[in-house]
Design a protein around this motif. Sequence first.
Motif, short mmCIF file in Angstrom:
data_model
loop_
_atom_site.label_atom_id
_atom_site.label_comp_id
_atom_site.label_asym_id
_atom_site.label_seq_id
_atom_site.Cartn_x
_atom_site.Cartn_y
_atom_site.Cartn_z
N UNK A 4 39.08 27.42 37.83
CA UNK A 4 38.67 27.80 39.18
C UNK A 4 38.37 29.30 39.24
N UNK A 5 39.25 30.11 38.66
CA UNK A 5 39.02 31.55 38.63
C UNK A 5 37.76 31.87 37.82
N UNK A 6 37.60 31.20 36.68
CA UNK A 6 36.39 31.42 35.87
C UNK A 6 35.15 31.08 36.67
N UNK A 7 35.19 30.00 37.44
CA UNK A 7 34.04 29.61 38.26
C UNK A 7 33.66 30.69 39.25
N UNK A 8 34.65 31.31 39.89
CA UNK A 8 34.37 32.39 40.84
C UNK A 8 33.70 33.57 40.13
N UNK A 9 34.25 33.90 38.97
CA UNK A 9 33.73 35.06 38.23
C UNK A 9 32.29 34.80 37.78
N UNK A 10 32.04 33.62 37.25
CA UNK A 10 30.68 33.30 36.79
C UNK A 10 29.70 33.31 37.95
N UNK A 11 30.13 32.85 39.12
CA UNK A 11 29.25 32.91 40.30
C UNK A 11 28.89 34.35 40.62
N UNK A 12 29.88 35.23 40.57
CA UNK A 12 29.63 36.64 40.89
C UNK A 12 28.71 37.30 39.87
N UNK A 22 33.37 42.55 36.28
CA UNK A 22 33.23 41.11 36.08
C UNK A 22 33.20 40.73 34.60
N UNK A 23 32.77 41.64 33.75
CA UNK A 23 32.76 41.34 32.32
C UNK A 23 34.18 41.20 31.79
N UNK A 24 35.03 42.17 32.15
CA UNK A 24 36.44 42.09 31.74
C UNK A 24 37.13 40.91 32.41
N UNK A 25 36.74 40.63 33.64
CA UNK A 25 37.32 39.50 34.37
C UNK A 25 37.06 38.19 33.63
N UNK A 26 35.81 37.99 33.20
CA UNK A 26 35.48 36.77 32.48
C UNK A 26 36.24 36.69 31.17
N UNK A 27 36.39 37.82 30.50
CA UNK A 27 37.12 37.85 29.23
C UNK A 27 38.57 37.38 29.42
N UNK A 28 39.22 37.90 30.47
CA UNK A 28 40.62 37.52 30.72
C UNK A 28 40.73 36.06 31.12
N UNK A 29 39.81 35.59 31.95
CA UNK A 29 39.86 34.19 32.38
C UNK A 29 39.69 33.26 31.19
N UNK A 30 38.81 33.60 30.28
CA UNK A 30 38.60 32.75 29.10
C UNK A 30 39.82 32.79 28.18
N UNK A 31 40.52 33.92 28.13
CA UNK A 31 41.78 33.96 27.38
C UNK A 31 42.77 32.98 27.98
N UNK A 32 42.84 32.98 29.32
CA UNK A 32 43.75 32.06 29.99
C UNK A 32 43.43 30.62 29.68
N UNK A 33 42.15 30.29 29.62
CA UNK A 33 41.74 28.91 29.32
C UNK A 33 42.05 28.56 27.87
N UNK A 34 41.87 29.52 26.97
CA UNK A 34 42.18 29.28 25.56
C UNK A 34 43.66 28.95 25.39
N UNK A 47 44.85 34.61 33.66
CA UNK A 47 43.99 34.15 34.75
C UNK A 47 44.05 35.11 35.93
N UNK A 48 45.26 35.51 36.27
CA UNK A 48 45.41 36.40 37.42
C UNK A 48 44.85 37.79 37.16
N UNK A 49 44.97 38.26 35.93
CA UNK A 49 44.34 39.55 35.60
C UNK A 49 42.82 39.42 35.69
N UNK A 50 42.31 38.25 35.31
CA UNK A 50 40.87 38.02 35.48
C UNK A 50 40.46 38.13 36.93
#
Length: 815
Positions: A303-311, A281-293, A269-272
Amino acid sequence: MAGKFQGAAAATPVGQATAVPQRTDLAKQSIELAFQHHQAGRIREAESLYQQALAVQPGQIDALYYLGVLYLQNGVQDAAEEFLTKALRKQPKFAEGHFNLGVALQEQGKLKEAAKAYNQSIKGDKRFVPAHLNLGNVYLDLEQFDRAASTFSKLIKLSPKSIEAHLNLGRASKSKGDAEGAMAAYRRALELNPEYADAHLNIGAILLDRNDYQEAKSAFKQALAIDPQNAEAYNNIGVAWRREGFLDHAMSCFARASEIKPGFGDAHNNMGAMYYAFGDTERAEEEARKGIEISPDSSAAYCILGKILRSRGKKLESIDALNTAIKLAPKLAEPYREIGLTLSENGQLDQALKAYNMALERDPEDGIAYNNAGMTHILLGQLETAIDCFDNAIKAIPTFSLAHSNKLYSTTYVPNISLEEIAQQHFEFGEIWDREYDDSNFTNPPDPDRPLKIGYVSPDLRQHVVVTFFEEILKAHDRDQVELFAYAEVHNPDPITERLKGYFDHWYSTVDRNHVEVAQKIRADGIDVLVDLAGHTGNNRLPVFGFKPAPIQASWIGYANTTGLKNMDYIFTTPNYVPPGSEAYFSEEIYYLPRVPTTFRAPSDPPELVGVPFERNGYVTFGCFNNVIKVGATAVDAWSEVLQAAPDTRLVLKSHAYRNEKSVEASRSAFEARGIDPARITFDGPSQHKDYLACYGAIDLALDPFPYNGGTTTLEALFMGIPLLALEGQSWVSRNGSAILQAIGEESLIASSVEDYIAKAVDFAQNPGKLTALRADLRERFIATGITDPVAMTRDVENAYRDLWQRWCKQRGGA
């Protein structure tokens, strides 16, 4: 971020229960043999013999109890619960039995039932330490923090040297908001065992919450000294670096945490979040989704994924992710704050305010939520409420420079505020952020004629009004004379960002980076002239200028007022905007350019100029296409008097805010309260740019608002051949209209007072032929000013840079 809580496991069989009913010899022999197998770890043999004993003597208590323990120790919790419950029916005061039943229930998530079992265990043996320990942990999981703290306190009286008791008391105290009590408990645990890594982790977490980043990192490093492979410690150090704005350090810590513990969701999540800050932002979303998995129940991950998707412009997906974060952690403020920002960017301003209020209900000291709410009130034209929000943000976070900037920017819209007062408020900002520096430490070669390194600092290198002025300057720069560096605070890069990168020799993202780190980068790059393009507008980096990283620093384009920084050496303007004698209102030295200090990029495919609306309609139509925040009470008062004196006229108001019905109703009510029939006023929301420009064809006379004049709208109206009536005020923001009109020689459209403004508007309404004459060649005269000549403007600015550089070189003894 905190270390894990400590609990007690199932009790291992060490002997037979007391007060056991008489048993048959065969059952006794089976139990004794089963018990030997049990202790030796031969599970199948033990289970078979316990079952054999029960077949011989159903309800045999030892067989029931030890079979329950056997199942408990091997993870068959439902069977353990069944047999332990049967045993306890026969021996209801058996403390160890209730304890093990509590473990079985706790492992199944039956927390309330587990609490009852542990309480029964304690009732049977008040000094049963493991039961107290586990009971406290169950209360923690039930979020009954007062009960948990009370239970651990009792345990400490029974066992003063229990490290687990002190550590868990700290956890309970922190959870109920007693940070001091938690810190004392953790420190006591360390007194008992200085090598307890979890205690150091938890102390660091409290220090992190206090924003004491240096001490927090020290605590986490102590945990690492004890346990060099502690992934949580690396992750938490990364969090501290990230909050300080040292992103490269943070990223290395998160990567190390992930390397040590590959399935560590927080690290992903933090790397995202880091990749998001770096603009990937593409790599960010990838890392955030790993965190969620890895951690599907993590509110922080969503919350981090939401920020990234907004951006990434995925607004609906962002809202879905943030709603999930709220469901997972309804008591946290951050997900509400973030969903508020997403809603605001999506134009859902009322809903955004509701979200910010929900965040503030959960954390009344959330300065970011106050700031964001203030910005939403600005969009709604609610100036006083916005300023109150910024004041609350500053109160919550005294060093929140952006909230301070937002307040300063907002005060420029306030009518009847003196130049002295507004200047003093800006100077107070400078007192906070100006740092002492030694000019002799600059290593820039003082050669007055060499090519210069020019650094531009801006958050607006994206689709933004600043780009309409600045892009043509970038294109026109003489690359033999200047080397261009971008220090880009661009939170949501877009295709225009990618295009602009091509005009620079060097590009450095400053997003989320510490002011000191950015200043050090600028100094290391050897920038000769550092130019701020934002002033006190959104996401500025003025504190960086406070560190004086370049020998020459100047403010230009973005803000029509002083920055308040003494370390900002110059501000570019013209006497039309800032008359001589205004020096006391500026922390900078005023540097006058030879022409209006802006350039206008004419659209490549502008709408055709249309005929005079009066000739089609039979009445004069006034119009204002400015941000609704500029249409304050003073402007509404004056325009209402005009409409009353010229009853056949109409008014068109166009603004982004008018896509919101609440904003429309507020403006409609303001005019109605002044006796104006709302049917005479058209409220129009945003349009695509070409359609927006075409809307000027519906008005006869543009009304410049005051005290804060139009900017881009003024230039666009004149380019579209629409006369503009402006009131010449005292401040820079109230002189933009008059400055442009003076440049094209249209002093007849400049009013000297509010009364004069009203009289001129009424005169034009009664004598529309004057407007027809003014429209005749207005676009041509506008173009002739040079405002649409970016090459000329660029030469003016480059000459200014060279002049200032030569001054500096002369002071340094250069040739």
